[in-house]
Write a protein that holds these residues in place. Structure first.
Motif, PDB file in Angstrom:
ATOM      1  N   PRO A  46      37.187  88.492  78.417  1.00 63.11           N
ATOM      2  CA  PRO A  46      38.457  89.169  78.129  1.00 63.11           C
ATOM      3  C   PRO A  46      38.404  90.673  78.405  1.00 63.11           C
ATOM      4  N   TYR A  47      39.598  91.298  78.347  1.00 56.53           N
ATOM      5  CA  TYR A  47      39.756  92.712  78.654  1.00 56.53           C
ATOM      6  C   TYR A  47      40.486  93.427  77.517  1.00 56.53           C
ATOM      7  N   ILE A  48      40.374  94.755  77.513  1.00 56.76           N
ATOM      8  CA  ILE A  48      41.238  95.600  76.706  1.00 56.76           C
ATOM      9  C   ILE A  48      42.378  96.056  77.604  1.00 56.76           C
ATOM     10  N   GLY A  49      43.611  95.934  77.140  1.00 60.82           N
ATOM     11  CA  GLY A  49      44.761  96.385  77.911  1.00 60.82           C
ATOM     12  C   GLY A  49      45.022  97.866  77.683  1.00 60.82           C
ATOM     13  N   LEU A  50      45.173  98.617  78.765  1.00 63.20           N
ATOM     14  CA  LEU A  50      45.470 100.048  78.701  1.00 63.20           C
ATOM     15  C   LEU A  50      46.851 100.283  79.302  1.00 63.20           C
ATOM     16  N   GLY A 101      60.507 104.877  79.106  1.00 63.05           N
ATOM     17  CA  GLY A 101      61.522 104.216  78.302  1.00 63.05           C
ATOM     18  C   GLY A 101      61.047 102.951  77.619  1.00 63.05           C
ATOM     19  N   MET A 102      61.784 102.550  76.604  1.00 62.81           N
ATOM     20  CA  MET A 102      61.362 101.449  75.747  1.00 62.81           C
ATOM     21  C   MET A 102      61.446 100.088  76.432  1.00 62.81           C
ATOM     22  N   VAL A 103      62.433  99.894  77.307  1.00 63.99           N
ATOM     23  CA  VAL A 103      62.529  98.611  78.017  1.00 63.99           C
ATOM     24  C   VAL A 103      61.318  98.427  78.921  1.00 63.99           C
ATOM     25  N   ASN A 104      60.978  99.448  79.693  1.00 67.46           N
ATOM     26  CA  ASN A 104      59.799  99.380  80.559  1.00 67.46           C
ATOM     27  C   ASN A 104      58.534  99.145  79.740  1.00 67.46           C
ATOM     28  N   ALA A 105      58.432  99.842  78.620  1.00 67.57           N
ATOM     29  CA  ALA A 105      57.230  99.734  77.788  1.00 67.57           C
ATOM     30  C   ALA A 105      57.061  98.322  77.243  1.00 67.57           C
ATOM     31  N   ALA A 106      58.135  97.755  76.712  1.00 66.86           N
ATOM     32  CA  ALA A 106      58.064  96.401  76.154  1.00 66.86           C
ATOM     33  C   ALA A 106      57.801  95.368  77.245  1.00 66.86           C
ATOM     34  N   ALA A 107      58.452  95.532  78.400  1.00 66.37           N
ATOM     35  CA  ALA A 107      58.282  94.572  79.493  1.00 66.37           C
ATOM     36  C   ALA A 107      56.848  94.558  80.002  1.00 66.37           C
ATOM     37  N   ALA A 108      56.276  95.742  80.212  1.00 66.37           N
ATOM     38  CA  ALA A 108      54.903  95.823  80.724  1.00 66.37           C
ATOM     39  C   ALA A 108      53.903  95.275  79.712  1.00 66.37           C
ATOM     40  N   THR A 109      54.147  95.531  78.443  1.00 66.72           N
ATOM     41  CA  THR A 109      53.258  95.020  77.399  1.00 66.72           C
ATOM     42  C   THR A 109      53.289  93.501  77.348  1.00 66.72           C
ATOM     43  N   GLN A 110      54.491  92.927  77.421  1.00 71.63           N
ATOM     44  CA  GLN A 110      54.608  91.474  77.392  1.00 71.63           C
ATOM     45  C   GLN A 110      53.983  90.851  78.641  1.00 71.63           C
ATOM     46  N   GLN A 111      54.143  91.490  79.796  1.00 74.97           N
ATOM     47  CA  GLN A 111      53.480  91.016  81.012  1.00 74.97           C
ATOM     48  C   GLN A 111      51.971  91.013  80.827  1.00 74.97           C
ATOM     49  N   ILE A 118      43.443  89.281  77.380  1.00 73.95           N
ATOM     50  CA  ILE A 118      43.140  90.546  76.714  1.00 73.95           C
ATOM     51  C   ILE A 118      42.944  90.315  75.220  1.00 73.95           C
ATOM     52  N   THR A 119      42.288  91.290  74.586  1.00 74.82           N
ATOM     53  CA  THR A 119      42.045  91.207  73.146  1.00 74.82           C
ATOM     54  C   THR A 119      42.815  92.254  72.352  1.00 74.82           C
ATOM     55  N   GLY A 120      43.466  93.194  73.030  1.00 76.75           N
ATOM     56  CA  GLY A 120      44.217  94.224  72.329  1.00 76.75           C
ATOM     57  C   GLY A 120      44.757  95.237  73.300  1.00 76.75           C
ATOM     58  N   ILE A 121      45.630  96.128  72.792  1.00 79.10           N
ATOM     59  CA  ILE A 121      46.328  97.111  73.615  1.00 79.10           C
ATOM     60  C   ILE A 121      46.010  98.523  73.135  1.00 79.10           C
ATOM     61  N   VAL A 122      45.613  99.383  74.070  1.00 77.58           N
ATOM     62  CA  VAL A 122      45.476 100.822  73.814  1.00 77.58           C
ATOM     63  C   VAL A 122      46.553 101.524  74.631  1.00 77.58           C
ATOM     64  N   HIS A 123      47.508 102.122  73.946  1.00 77.28           N
ATOM     65  CA  HIS A 123      48.585 102.852  74.623  1.00 77.28           C
ATOM     66  C   HIS A 123      48.330 104.349  74.506  1.00 77.28           C
ATOM     67  N   PHE A 124      48.537 105.080  75.602  1.00 74.53           N
ATOM     68  CA  PHE A 124      48.282 106.525  75.540  1.00 74.53           C
ATOM     69  C   PHE A 124      49.208 107.280  76.476  1.00 74.53           C
ATOM     70  N   GLY A 125      49.365 108.575  76.180  1.00 70.68           N
ATOM     71  CA  GLY A 125      50.226 109.439  76.985  1.00 70.68           C
ATOM     72  C   GLY A 125      50.433 110.759  76.277  1.00 70.68           C
TER      73      GLY A 125
END
Length: 339
Positions: A46-50, A101-111, A118-125
């Motif tokens: 598995p991977y960590i999602g960034l 934007g929130m639509v892009n963020a949610a869509a990419a996360t769900q993809q 993956i085992t989890g999500i690290v979001h940064f910016g």
């Protein structure tokens, strides 16, 4: 009879050629190719999602040099986004730039969750800063987020008992109290949170969504990291940037560059970071029962500054400091990404 068979054959051939050359067929072919590559990538998981947002943040992350591409499958393109596969200090990761934007963020996360192992999500910016005790260049790792863009726009004297906070626009007349502001009031509404652990079509009403406690606890070890203070020899911050864990963040589809609204958000919600993606990524991750953490570098004062917004000058520094903290966080994770 032979001529009829010839005509039928010609028509069938024409239809086949048209189908093969049509955008629908081309898209299907691309999807099949992507699925084949993703299946091979997942065999190494598995991977960590960034997940980051836009090019300056992406540039800072790759400029750090910690990311090493997968030797045979460095990336896969999916629904217009490029998912990059590699390692950061021997931690297997899949990185994507989601878009603003929130639509892009949610869509990419769900993809990310649906297609990859993956085992989890690290979001940064980067993010605006609404907290007077924090400074440009600081990095915040919030414990929870509010969606401050989910509004009920009310009649001037109206109220709604479901609103948990209200912005009385008349309070911001200049001079204060003169005339009547017909915009009236904005009521801040709660989210409908759908969760894998809940009953179908039975969402909870929530104001705050929390990042994963175990990861937040682990991130507290990063508060002593040495961050950069200078963009270059001409632009340096007056104080040494720091990492702060456990504050609050706000997300909405609005770039805040207004001192009065900045102060309202801080006074009402006690938030530090203001961005346009984080709560969507946190909610999507939690809905699917995945751990998630957010790391945001403060790039500007959200309108409290004099003159132009300094994001153009200090945005790259905030992004660079954020990337440094992300890399250190990944180093601290166990191989399974959960501890």
């Amino acid at each position: 009879m032979a001529s009829i068979r010839f005509i039928r054959f010609f028509l069938l051939l024409a239809v086949t050629i048209f189908a093969l050359s049509s955008p629908v067929f081309a898209m299907s072919s691309k999807k099949r190719k992507s699925t084949s590559i993703i299946n091979k990538i997942n065999l190494d998981g598995p991977y960590i999602g960034l997940i980051t947002v836009y090019p300056p943040e992406e540039n800072a992350f790759f400029a750090n040099g910690a990311f090493k591409s997968h030797p045979t499958h460095p990336f896969v393109d999916l629904a217009g986004r490029r998912f990059r596969v590699g390692k950061v200090h021997n931690k297997k990761v899949i990185y994507v730039r989601c878009g603003v934007g929130m639509v892009n963020a949610a869509a990419a996360t769900q993809q990310m969750i649906d297609r990859f192992d993956i085992t989890g999500i690290v979001h940064f910016g980067i993010a605006g800063n609404a907290n007077g005790s924090m400074s440009i260049g600081d990095v915040t790792i919030p414990k929870q987020f509010v969606d401050s863009g989910l509004w009920d726009w009310l009649k001037p004297n109206g109220t709604d008992p479901s609103d948990f906070a209200q912005l009385d626009i008349g309070n911001y007349n200049d001079p204060k109290g003169e005339g009547k502001n017909l915009l009236g009031r904005i009521g801040y509404s709660a989210e409908y949170f759908y969760s894998q652990s809940g009953d179908p079509n039975t969402p909870q009403r929530v104001v705050w969504v929390n990042t994963t406690h175990q990861w937040l606890k682990l991130a507290r070890n990063l508060e002593g990291i040495q961050l950069d203070r200078c963009v270059n020899s001409s632009f340096c911050l007056s104080s040494q940037p720091k990492v702060v864990v456990g504050l609050r963040g706000s997300t909405a589809n609005a770039f805040v560059d207004n001192a009065a609204y900045r102060d309202f958000l801080f006074n009402t919600f006690q938030v530090t970071s203001l961005d346009m993606e984080s709560s969507a990524i946190v909610m999507t991750s939690l809905s699917n029962a995945y751990p998630v953490i957010v790391i945001r570098g403060l790039s500007d004062l959200a309108g409290a500054q004099e003159g132009k917004n300094p994001i153009q000058i200090y945005g790259p520094l905030a992004a660079s400091n954020t990337a440094k903290v992300v890399v250190e966080f990944l180093k601290s994770l166990q191989t399974n990404g959960l501890k």
